[in-house]
Scaffold this motif. Sequence first.
Motif, PDB file in Angstrom:
ATOM      1  N   ILE A   2      -3.191  15.751  12.909  1.00 26.66           N
ATOM      2  CA  ILE A   2      -3.641  15.013  11.548  1.00 26.66           C
ATOM      3  C   ILE A   2      -3.087  16.007  10.482  1.00 26.66           C
ATOM      4  O   ILE A   2      -2.671  15.603   9.517  1.00 26.66           O
ATOM      5  CB  ILE A   2      -5.048  14.695  11.538  1.00 26.66           C
ATOM      6  CG1 ILE A   2      -5.072  13.593  10.386  1.00 26.66           C
ATOM      7  CG2 ILE A   2      -5.800  16.101  11.223  1.00 26.66           C
ATOM      8  CD1 ILE A   2      -6.553  12.934  10.311  1.00 26.66           C
ATOM      9  N   THR A  30       0.045  15.108   8.222  1.00 23.84           N
ATOM     10  CA  THR A  30      -0.009  13.669   7.586  1.00 23.84           C
ATOM     11  C   THR A  30      -1.324  13.723   6.704  1.00 23.84           C
ATOM     12  O   THR A  30      -1.706  12.678   6.289  1.00 23.84           O
ATOM     13  CB  THR A  30      -0.092  12.481   8.769  1.00 23.84           C
ATOM     14  OG1 THR A  30      -1.035  12.620   9.435  1.00 23.84           O
ATOM     15  CG2 THR A  30       1.241  12.429   9.529  1.00 23.84           C
ATOM     16  N   LEU A  80      -0.863  11.573   3.754  1.00 23.03           N
ATOM     17  CA  LEU A  80      -0.941  10.112   4.178  1.00 23.03           C
ATOM     18  C   LEU A  80      -2.326   9.627   4.336  1.00 23.03           C
ATOM     19  O   LEU A  80      -2.787   8.530   3.860  1.00 23.03           O
ATOM     20  CB  LEU A  80      -0.027   9.469   5.436  1.00 23.03           C
ATOM     21  CG  LEU A  80       1.531  10.026   5.304  1.00 23.03           C
ATOM     22  CD1 LEU A  80       2.239   9.880   6.779  1.00 23.03           C
ATOM     23  CD2 LEU A  80       2.237   9.268   4.138  1.00 23.03           C
ATOM     24  N   VAL A  81      -3.156  10.495   5.012  1.00 23.97           N
ATOM     25  CA  VAL A  81      -4.423  10.182   5.280  1.00 23.97           C
ATOM     26  C   VAL A  81      -5.248  10.307   3.947  1.00 23.97           C
ATOM     27  O   VAL A  81      -6.037   9.139   3.538  1.00 23.97           O
ATOM     28  CB  VAL A  81      -5.223  11.078   6.208  1.00 23.97           C
ATOM     29  CG1 VAL A  81      -6.602  10.992   6.417  1.00 23.97           C
ATOM     30  CG2 VAL A  81      -4.551  11.197   7.620  1.00 23.97           C
ATOM     31  N   GLY A 120       2.686  14.772  15.469  1.00 27.53           N
ATOM     32  CA  GLY A 120       1.788  13.960  14.487  1.00 27.53           C
ATOM     33  C   GLY A 120       2.760  13.586  13.188  1.00 27.53           C
ATOM     34  O   GLY A 120       2.628  12.592  12.751  1.00 27.53           O
ATOM     35  N   LEU A 121       3.459  14.435  12.738  1.00 29.40           N
ATOM     36  CA  LEU A 121       4.165  14.433  11.372  1.00 29.40           C
ATOM     37  C   LEU A 121       5.410  13.391  11.822  1.00 29.40           C
ATOM     38  O   LEU A 121       5.520  12.479  11.001  1.00 29.40           O
ATOM     39  CB  LEU A 121       4.842  15.859  11.222  1.00 29.40           C
ATOM     40  CG  LEU A 121       5.710  15.749   9.741  1.00 29.40           C
ATOM     41  CD1 LEU A 121       4.911  15.326   8.691  1.00 29.40           C
ATOM     42  CD2 LEU A 121       6.365  17.042   9.527  1.00 29.40           C
ATOM     43  N   GLY A 144       3.746   9.992  12.472  1.00 25.57           N
ATOM     44  CA  GLY A 144       2.926   9.453  11.553  1.00 25.57           C
ATOM     45  C   GLY A 144       3.987   8.933  10.391  1.00 25.57           C
ATOM     46  O   GLY A 144       3.620   8.003   9.743  1.00 25.57           O
ATOM     47  N   ASN A 145       4.839   9.737  10.098  1.00 25.96           N
ATOM     48  CA  ASN A 145       5.784   9.355   8.837  1.00 25.96           C
ATOM     49  C   ASN A 145       6.687   8.172   9.559  1.00 25.96           C
ATOM     50  O   ASN A 145       6.987   7.327   8.527  1.00 25.96           O
ATOM     51  CB  ASN A 145       6.822  10.575   8.615  1.00 25.96           C
ATOM     52  CG  ASN A 145       6.120  11.382   7.998  1.00 25.96           C
ATOM     53  OD1 ASN A 145       5.275  11.241   7.251  1.00 25.96           O
ATOM     54  ND2 ASN A 145       6.738  12.733   8.045  1.00 25.96           N
ATOM     55  N   TRP A 159       0.077   7.253   9.611  1.00 29.65           N
ATOM     56  CA  TRP A 159      -0.956   8.242  10.503  1.00 29.65           C
ATOM     57  C   TRP A 159      -1.802   7.963  11.346  1.00 29.65           C
ATOM     58  O   TRP A 159      -2.129   8.743  12.316  1.00 29.65           O
ATOM     59  CB  TRP A 159      -1.957   8.886   9.170  1.00 29.65           C
ATOM     60  CG  TRP A 159      -2.878   7.937   8.723  1.00 29.65           C
ATOM     61  CD1 TRP A 159      -2.893   7.033   7.488  1.00 29.65           C
ATOM     62  CD2 TRP A 159      -4.330   7.747   9.155  1.00 29.65           C
ATOM     63  NE1 TRP A 159      -4.091   6.274   7.401  1.00 29.65           N
ATOM     64  CE2 TRP A 159      -4.765   6.884   8.445  1.00 29.65           C
ATOM     65  CE3 TRP A 159      -4.624   8.335  10.176  1.00 29.65           C
ATOM     66  CZ2 TRP A 159      -6.231   6.364   8.479  1.00 29.65           C
ATOM     67  CZ3 TRP A 159      -6.187   8.162  10.568  1.00 29.65           C
ATOM     68  CH2 TRP A 159      -6.780   7.158   9.802  1.00 29.65           C
ATOM     69  N   ARG A 160      -2.134   6.427  11.849  1.00 25.72           N
ATOM     70  CA  ARG A 160      -2.894   6.087  12.716  1.00 25.72           C
ATOM     71  C   ARG A 160      -2.145   6.142  14.075  1.00 25.72           C
ATOM     72  O   ARG A 160      -2.750   6.366  15.148  1.00 25.72           O
ATOM     73  CB  ARG A 160      -3.546   4.642  12.384  1.00 25.72           C
ATOM     74  CG  ARG A 160      -4.301   4.614  11.120  1.00 25.72           C
ATOM     75  CD  ARG A 160      -4.656   3.130  10.977  1.00 25.72           C
ATOM     76  NE  ARG A 160      -5.265   3.037   9.443  1.00 25.72           N
ATOM     77  CZ  ARG A 160      -6.594   3.295   9.242  1.00 25.72           C
ATOM     78  NH1 ARG A 160      -7.562   3.369  10.590  1.00 25.72           N
ATOM     79  NH2 ARG A 160      -7.359   3.037   8.232  1.00 25.72           N
TER      80      ARG A 160
END
Length: 390
Positions: free
Chosen positions: A22, A25, A28-29, A147-148, A151-152, A156-157
């Motif tokens: 996480i 991101t 974003l979160v 994740g990045l 997520g991008n 982010w989920r």
Amino acid sequence: MNKKVYLLALVSFVVGTVELIIGGTLDLVAADLNVSIGRAGLLITIFSLVFAIASPVLLTATAGVERKKLTLWTLLIFFLGNMIAFWSPSYMVLMAARIITAASGSLLVVLGVTIASSIVKAEYRGRAIGVIFMGISASLVLGVPIGLTIGNAFGWRAPFLLISVLTLLSMVAVGISLQKIQPKPVISVKEQIRTLKDQKIFSAQLTSFLFLTGHLTLYAYLTPFLKDIMGLNGSWVSIVYFIFGVAAVLGGGVGGMLSDKLGSQKSIIGIIIVFAISIFMIPYVTFSLPLFLMVMVVWSALSWAITPAQQNYLIASAPESSDIQQSLNNSALHFGIAAGSTVGSVVIEQSSVVHNATAGGVFVLLALAAAYFSITRGRTVVSTNTVQQS
């Protein structure tokens, strides 16, 4: 060596990836759940804190359960935790999901270590445990860039959905590959902690904690640092994280070679000194991306170069409790991740992310002091019945 060990290493990789996935991101979160970046960063803190505490406690609490059955049930709980994170409608629900995945994930990693050591011959036991910890280290390095990137691209989920799918595949693999494994006697949490009465060992574990605290004070918030201070866009941030990850993985190998060539003590001191210099330099090289990348490569490589040297040092310093010390060192690392994420959050909330590197550098200097103290101490051999000064 039994090839099933590599399956367990993959499980540890999947579990470890969730911890920092996480991190890339956080912005974003924060935007989606209407919280500040500093508060979003506490999602890393709570995971690491629960992970560090739950690991020895849950292993003791489940001491009588057959290992394969326990692994499958724990994987199921881990899967449900990630699905809750994927569907979470609010910050508090996501926080609860992080607690569930941290607790179950911590047990999975310890189970991986204990199962791996039980299914191989005695002469391969150390190597098997090392493979499990390689999975953890690789996940901590690669979790953020994975994740990045995802997520991008998908929100982010999405990374949590990916982890859920990988968890299901792990359950199938464990169900098919592993045989039933009866539990062995587990050393109580009290007895594990008792080994830390030795000043040499305690200060060595403190070194790991302080070092990771300093590292995560900046690393957990590298995305806002790159965007706000250096003005990089999402594509460049992904590239920077990829470079960071490659350098960190290579750094682990370099650290092992340094430990073999120079000895663990000299390696630990040297790595911490150069690491401190590099992290203190970060705020002063942001005017030039090439120069920043050069310093960052040193910072990232050394961030995990210390791990093999530290493990070798603990094994050499406390051979009678080496397994316990590896477990405690894993907890120390995660306490450091939790502390660094918290310190970084406070720095951002109170001033600016540009100061995170300097704040982290202070903890690295404290780690240097702890390492020097440990290396210059004599041994106090602690057993379950006696304490002897050597």
